[in-house]
Design a protein around this motif. Structure first.
Motif, PDB file in Angstrom:
ATOM      1  N   MET A   1      83.303  17.225  47.503  1.00  0.00           N
ATOM      2  CA  MET A   1      83.266  16.289  48.628  1.00  0.00           C
ATOM      3  C   MET A   1      82.506  16.902  49.805  1.00  0.00           C
ATOM      4  O   MET A   1      81.659  16.253  50.417  1.00  0.00           O
ATOM      5  N   GLU A   2      82.774  18.158  50.104  1.00  0.00           N
ATOM      6  CA  GLU A   2      82.116  18.804  51.227  1.00  0.00           C
ATOM      7  C   GLU A   2      80.650  19.095  50.939  1.00  0.00           C
ATOM      8  O   GLU A   2      79.801  18.952  51.814  1.00  0.00           O
TER       9      GLU A   2
ATOM     10  N   GLY B   1      92.930  17.302  32.611  1.00  0.00           N
ATOM     11  CA  GLY B   1      94.078  17.235  31.723  1.00  0.00           C
ATOM     12  C   GLY B   1      95.039  16.098  32.030  1.00  0.00           C
ATOM     13  O   GLY B   1      96.072  15.986  31.396  1.00  0.00           O
ATOM     14  N   LYS B   2      94.727  15.265  33.015  1.00  0.00           N
ATOM     15  CA  LYS B   2      95.610  14.151  33.361  1.00  0.00           C
ATOM     16  C   LYS B   2      94.848  12.843  33.195  1.00  0.00           C
ATOM     17  O   LYS B   2      93.631  12.813  33.190  1.00  0.00           O
ATOM     18  N   ASN B   3      95.577  11.780  33.081  1.00  0.00           N
ATOM     19  CA  ASN B   3      94.972  10.465  32.882  1.00  0.00           C
ATOM     20  C   ASN B   3      95.167   9.583  34.114  1.00  0.00           C
ATOM     21  O   ASN B   3      95.310   8.377  34.003  1.00  0.00           O
ATOM     22  N   THR B   4      95.228  10.202  35.299  1.00  0.00           N
ATOM     23  CA  THR B   4      95.404   9.467  36.546  1.00  0.00           C
ATOM     24  C   THR B   4      94.169   9.644  37.421  1.00  0.00           C
ATOM     25  O   THR B   4      93.298  10.446  37.115  1.00  0.00           O
ATOM     26  N   VAL B   5      94.120   8.904  38.494  1.00  0.00           N
ATOM     27  CA  VAL B   5      93.031   9.019  39.452  1.00  0.00           C
ATOM     28  C   VAL B   5      93.597   9.545  40.761  1.00  0.00           C
ATOM     29  O   VAL B   5      94.631   9.064  41.231  1.00  0.00           O
ATOM     30  N   ASN B   6      92.945  10.545  41.360  1.00  0.00           N
ATOM     31  CA  ASN B   6      93.343  11.129  42.630  1.00  0.00           C
ATOM     32  C   ASN B   6      92.221  10.931  43.641  1.00  0.00           C
ATOM     33  O   ASN B   6      91.078  10.648  43.264  1.00  0.00           O
ATOM     34  N   VAL B   7      92.546  11.123  44.913  1.00  0.00           N
ATOM     35  CA  VAL B   7      91.575  10.980  45.990  1.00  0.00           C
ATOM     36  C   VAL B   7      91.734  12.148  46.954  1.00  0.00           C
ATOM     37  O   VAL B   7      92.864  12.506  47.321  1.00  0.00           O
ATOM     38  N   VAL B   8      90.624  12.750  47.365  1.00  0.00           N
ATOM     39  CA  VAL B   8      90.616  13.676  48.493  1.00  0.00           C
ATOM     40  C   VAL B   8      89.747  13.036  49.561  1.00  0.00           C
ATOM     41  O   VAL B   8      88.770  12.354  49.258  1.00  0.00           O
ATOM     42  N   TYR B   9      90.122  13.231  50.829  1.00  0.00           N
ATOM     43  CA  TYR B   9      89.392  12.591  51.918  1.00  0.00           C
ATOM     44  C   TYR B   9      89.464  13.443  53.174  1.00  0.00           C
ATOM     45  O   TYR B   9      90.390  14.233  53.356  1.00  0.00           O
ATOM     46  N   ARG B  10      88.471  13.269  54.046  1.00  0.00           N
ATOM     47  CA  ARG B  10      88.425  13.978  55.322  1.00  0.00           C
ATOM     48  C   ARG B  10      89.254  13.199  56.331  1.00  0.00           C
ATOM     49  O   ARG B  10      89.013  12.029  56.570  1.00  0.00           O
ATOM     50  N   ARG B  11      90.265  13.840  56.913  1.00  0.00           N
ATOM     51  CA  ARG B  11      91.133  13.200  57.896  1.00  0.00           C
ATOM     52  C   ARG B  11      90.494  13.246  59.284  1.00  0.00           C
ATOM     53  O   ARG B  11      89.602  14.054  59.527  1.00  0.00           O
ATOM     54  N   ASP B  12      90.953  12.387  60.181  1.00  0.00           N
ATOM     55  CA  ASP B  12      90.442  12.365  61.548  1.00  0.00           C
ATOM     56  C   ASP B  12      90.677  13.680  62.282  1.00  0.00           C
ATOM     57  O   ASP B  12      89.915  14.037  63.178  1.00  0.00           O
TER      58      ASP B  12
ATOM     59  N   GLY C   1      90.326  16.573  61.030  1.00  0.00           N
ATOM     60  CA  GLY C   1      89.474  17.613  60.455  1.00  0.00           C
ATOM     61  C   GLY C   1      90.013  18.215  59.175  1.00  0.00           C
ATOM     62  O   GLY C   1      89.283  18.903  58.458  1.00  0.00           O
ATOM     63  N   ASN C   2      91.278  18.002  58.871  1.00  0.00           N
ATOM     64  CA  ASN C   2      91.864  18.509  57.634  1.00  0.00           C
ATOM     65  C   ASN C   2      91.470  17.605  56.470  1.00  0.00           C
ATOM     66  O   ASN C   2      90.925  16.527  56.659  1.00  0.00           O
ATOM     67  N   VAL C   3      91.790  18.055  55.270  1.00  0.00           N
ATOM     68  CA  VAL C   3      91.517  17.275  54.068  1.00  0.00           C
ATOM     69  C   VAL C   3      92.826  16.714  53.544  1.00  0.00           C
ATOM     70  O   VAL C   3      93.816  17.440  53.426  1.00  0.00           O
ATOM     71  N   GLY C   4      92.841  15.410  53.247  1.00  0.00           N
ATOM     72  CA  GLY C   4      94.015  14.775  52.650  1.00  0.00           C
ATOM     73  C   GLY C   4      93.831  14.649  51.152  1.00  0.00           C
ATOM     74  O   GLY C   4      92.708  14.590  50.659  1.00  0.00           O
ATOM     75  N   TRP C   5      94.944  14.633  50.420  1.00  0.00           N
ATOM     76  CA  TRP C   5      94.913  14.518  48.956  1.00  0.00           C
ATOM     77  C   TRP C   5      95.937  13.475  48.549  1.00  0.00           C
ATOM     78  O   TRP C   5      97.110  13.578  48.890  1.00  0.00           O
ATOM     79  N   ILE C   6      95.489  12.453  47.833  1.00  0.00           N
ATOM     80  CA  ILE C   6      96.381  11.423  47.319  1.00  0.00           C
ATOM     81  C   ILE C   6      96.559  11.651  45.829  1.00  0.00           C
ATOM     82  O   ILE C   6      95.579  11.637  45.072  1.00  0.00           O
ATOM     83  N   ASP C   7      97.817  11.900  45.425  1.00  0.00           N
ATOM     84  CA  ASP C   7      98.161  12.172  44.033  1.00  0.00           C
ATOM     85  C   ASP C   7      99.289  11.219  43.631  1.00  0.00           C
ATOM     86  O   ASP C   7     100.453  11.467  43.956  1.00  0.00           O
ATOM     87  N   PRO C   8      98.977  10.086  42.974  1.00  0.00           N
ATOM     88  CA  PRO C   8     100.024   9.117  42.620  1.00  0.00           C
ATOM     89  C   PRO C   8     101.086   9.748  41.726  1.00  0.00           C
ATOM     90  O   PRO C   8     100.787  10.572  40.874  1.00  0.00           O
ATOM     91  N   LYS C   9     102.310   9.322  41.944  1.00  0.00           N
ATOM     92  CA  LYS C   9     103.417   9.801  41.113  1.00  0.00           C
ATOM     93  C   LYS C   9     103.306   9.149  39.746  1.00  0.00           C
ATOM     94  O   LYS C   9     102.944   7.985  39.632  1.00  0.00           O
ATOM     95  N   PRO C  10     103.696   9.861  38.682  1.00  0.00           N
ATOM     96  CA  PRO C  10     103.680   9.253  37.346  1.00  0.00           C
ATOM     97  C   PRO C  10     104.597   8.031  37.300  1.00  0.00           C
ATOM     98  O   PRO C  10     105.671   8.044  37.887  1.00  0.00           O
ATOM     99  N   GLY C  11     104.140   7.006  36.648  1.00  0.00           N
ATOM    100  CA  GLY C  11     104.930   5.789  36.492  1.00  0.00           C
ATOM    101  C   GLY C  11     104.846   4.857  37.682  1.00  0.00           C
ATOM    102  O   GLY C  11     105.486   3.826  37.714  1.00  0.00           O
TER     103      GLY C  11
END
Length: 192
Positions: free
Chosen positions: A154-155, A168-179, A181-191
């Motif tokens: 991303m950077e 190794g996982k079958n999910t989709v995650n997101v990393v994003y730049r926060r206002d 300046g830090n980086v956020g990470w979205i990791d959905p819970k299984p199910g």
């Protein structure tokens, strides 16, 4: 390394092409293992020249930068300096990434859509339906990366957000730049 150097509604001379190949090749090979190809696009808006560069690395990662100046060579040099700064910052991690990953990053196809702005955003009246109008459909690729690799990608790409599949996982995650300046990470819970 293969080069694709083009101008958007401007002619690119042989001298500029040679300059780009020499300087960019020198910069990229200094910091990255086995770059495969580079795309450089020059354009002009008013009195200002713009240069956008994307370098594809053999491991599947991409580095992007852009530069602007009143002269075309200066626009490229600004772009090259930004790219060099990104690659220098990640040199150790790029080399570690290459050492740990012998196979290129696996990518998965996905659809990407551009939606029309809502009527109220465009200064019009209330929309008749909540269904947005699709104005373009494209194919995009979702890489399979670790979280650290996703943040680095991303950077390197200068993107505000990156969608990826954790290895190794079958999910989709997101990393994003926060206002902040830090980086956020979205990791959905299984199910979920």
């Amino acid at each position: 390394m293969r080069y694709q150097i083009s101008g958007h509604q401007i002619d690119i001379g042989e001298s500029l092409t040679t300059h780009v190949k020499t300087e960019l090749g020198e910069t990229v090979t200094k910091y990255a293992e086995r770059p495969t190809d580079a795309q450089v696009i020059f354009s002009r808006r008013g009195h200002e020249y713009m240069c956008e560069t994307t370098v594809h690395l053999s491991t599947g990662l991409n580095a992007k930068a852009s530069g602007r100046a009143s002269e075309i060579y200066a626009a490229f040099d600004d772009c090259r300096e930004k790219l060099e700064k990104q690659l220098r910052r990640y040199k150790r991690r790029l080399k570690d990434h290459y050492r740990d990953r012998k196979e290129p990053v696996e990518v998965f196809g996905a659809a990407s859509y551009i939606l029309a702005a809502s009527e109220d955003e465009a200064g019009g009246q209330e929309p008749e339906t909540l269904q947005p109008m699709i104005i373009a459909e494209m194919e995009t690729q979702i890489p399979s990366l670790s979280v650290g690799e996703a943040v680095m990608q991303m950077e390197l790409a200068g993107a505000p957000v990156l969608v990826f599949r954790p290895e190794g996982k079958n999910t989709v995650n997101v990393v994003y730049r926060r206002d902040d300046g830090n980086v956020g990470w979205i990791d959905p819970k299984p199910g979920s």
